[in-house]
Design a protein around this motif. Structure first.
Motif, mmCIF file in Angstrom:
data_model
loop_
_atom_site.group_PDB
_atom_site.id
_atom_site.type_symbol
_atom_site.label_atom_id
_atom_site.label_comp_id
_atom_site.label_asym_id
_atom_site.label_seq_id
_atom_site.Cartn_x
_atom_site.Cartn_y
_atom_site.Cartn_z
ATOM 1 N N LEU A 122 2.017 8.613 6.168
ATOM 2 C CA LEU A 122 0.895 8.815 5.253
ATOM 3 C C LEU A 122 1.427 9.403 3.961
ATOM 4 O O LEU A 122 2.059 10.478 3.979
ATOM 5 C CB LEU A 122 -0.149 9.745 5.884
ATOM 6 N N LEU A 123 1.229 8.700 2.874
ATOM 7 C CA LEU A 123 1.658 9.169 1.553
ATOM 8 C C LEU A 123 3.140 9.533 1.534
ATOM 9 O O LEU A 123 3.561 10.504 0.900
ATOM 10 C CB LEU A 123 0.802 10.367 1.123
ATOM 11 N N LYS A 139 -2.640 10.216 -5.585
ATOM 12 C CA LYS A 139 -1.229 10.014 -5.215
ATOM 13 C C LYS A 139 -0.356 11.179 -5.706
ATOM 14 O O LYS A 139 0.844 11.018 -5.923
ATOM 15 C CB LYS A 139 -0.700 8.698 -5.775
ATOM 16 N N ILE A 151 -0.623 4.135 0.767
ATOM 17 C CA ILE A 151 -1.426 5.100 1.524
ATOM 18 C C ILE A 151 -0.775 5.415 2.858
ATOM 19 O O ILE A 151 -0.283 6.504 3.089
ATOM 20 C CB ILE A 151 -2.864 4.569 1.726
ATOM 21 N N GLY A 152 -0.774 4.459 3.748
ATOM 22 C CA GLY A 152 -0.197 4.742 5.053
ATOM 23 C C GLY A 152 0.137 3.486 5.818
ATOM 24 O O GLY A 152 -0.278 2.376 5.458
ATOM 25 N N LEU A 201 -5.652 16.783 1.281
ATOM 26 C CA LEU A 201 -5.350 15.392 1.604
ATOM 27 C C LEU A 201 -6.270 14.441 0.849
ATOM 28 O O LEU A 201 -5.825 13.403 0.336
ATOM 29 C CB LEU A 201 -5.484 15.166 3.108
ATOM 30 N N THR A 243 0.849 -1.189 0.000
ATOM 31 C CA THR A 243 0.000 0.000 0.000
ATOM 32 C C THR A 243 0.883 1.237 0.000
ATOM 33 O O THR A 243 1.922 1.269 0.655
ATOM 34 C CB THR A 243 -0.934 0.039 1.224
ATOM 35 N N TRP A 266 -5.065 14.241 -2.669
ATOM 36 C CA TRP A 266 -3.772 13.550 -2.673
ATOM 37 C C TRP A 266 -3.958 12.042 -2.498
ATOM 38 O O TRP A 266 -3.332 11.238 -3.190
ATOM 39 C CB TRP A 266 -2.935 14.132 -1.544
ATOM 40 N N LEU A 267 -4.829 11.652 -1.591
ATOM 41 C CA LEU A 267 -5.081 10.234 -1.363
ATOM 42 C C LEU A 267 -5.656 9.561 -2.606
ATOM 43 O O LEU A 267 -5.326 8.411 -2.920
ATOM 44 C CB LEU A 267 -6.049 10.058 -0.188
#
Length: 264
Positions: free
Chosen positions: A21-22, A46, A11-12, A39, A9, A42-43
């Protein structure tokens, strides 16, 4: 065969003393430095949004947050009345109603516009007349196939959705006015001559076009509409806690129900 298991992942993740996170340290590099809207963008992508993309994204979210006593809001309030211990259930019930008539129009419009411009190639030099010609072709095809054009029409704002011109203006100011908004705007100009009636470009539709031009994934556009409506549902539930209408809605329907025995 290796016994090692891996679930990648980007993500985090977290350890005993750190949350990432990221690719950033949540506590030191994100908290207080990145807004919730940035955020969320961004999530989903990416990548960090440009200032213009962020402005359009957040404006679209605000435009979709609430629209009064829609079925989604009523569902949330009624679920809260039935199960006041379950805020999560009340919010979920409202979100589950986001479909082809409410909220889902955002994604449907974005997907419709994207499919319509996919074969056009480079449209950076298109004039208003060029977009009008594309819009006529799109509308005539939809009409011949008996399909509705998503983003056209509104049950309340029959003379014009007040959100639509503002969203067009914001996108232009933010320099995020791309092919999706250009085609949607052209549909608004030429559809009366093709369909024989005048319908407003609705706010959910312009939000979908705006989100697409802002670089959000088409397959997640309904998710952003749900993200926005979550805030509205929280507002409805806060109001329901203070000034409940759920009992009155239940009593109104229950006391006026007409029993019709099934036909033999």
């Amino acid at each position: 065969m290796s016994d090692e298991r891996s679930y990648p992942t980007g993500i985090g993740t977290s350890t005993t003393d750190r949350i990432q996170l990221l690719g950033l340290d949540l506590a030191d590099e994100v908290l207080g430095k990145v807004s919730f809207g940035e955020l969320a963008y961004w999530l989903a992508t990416k990548r960090r949004p440009t200032p213009g993309q962020l402005r359009v994204f957040e404006a679209a979210l605000v435009s979709l947050a609430d629209h009064g006593y829609t079925p989604t809001a009523i569902a949330a309030r009624m679920t809260y009345y039935s199960a006041p211990e379950s805020i999560q259930g009340a919010i979920a019930s409202g979100l589950l109603g986001g479909g082809s008539r409410f909220l889902g129009v955002t994604e449907d419009t974005g997907q419709f516009l994207a499919a319509s411009i996919a074969a056009l190639g480079d449209t950076s030099g298109y004039s208003e007349d060029d977009w009008d010609a594309v819009a006529r072709d799109v509308l005539e095809k939809a009409k011949s196939e008996g399909r509705k054009v998503p983003g056209l029409g509104h049950p309340v704002h029959k003379q014009g959705d007040p959100r639509t011109p503002v969203m067009f203006q914001i996108a232009r100011e933010a320099e995020v006015f791309g092919p999706h908004l250009s085609l949607f705007e052209a549909i608004g100009r030429v559809h009366p001559e093709v369909l024989g009636r005048t319908l407003p470009l609705n706010g959910a539709g312009v939000a979908g076009a705006s989100l697409a031009d802002a670089g959000l994934p088409l397959g997640l556009l309904r998710g952003f509409a749900l993200l926005a409506r979550t805030a509205g549902l929280i507002g409805h539930l806060a109001e329901e806690q203070q000034h409940p209408v759920g009992p009155a809605i239940y009593a109104e329907v229950d006391r006026n129900a007409t029993y019709v025995p099934p036909a033999p």
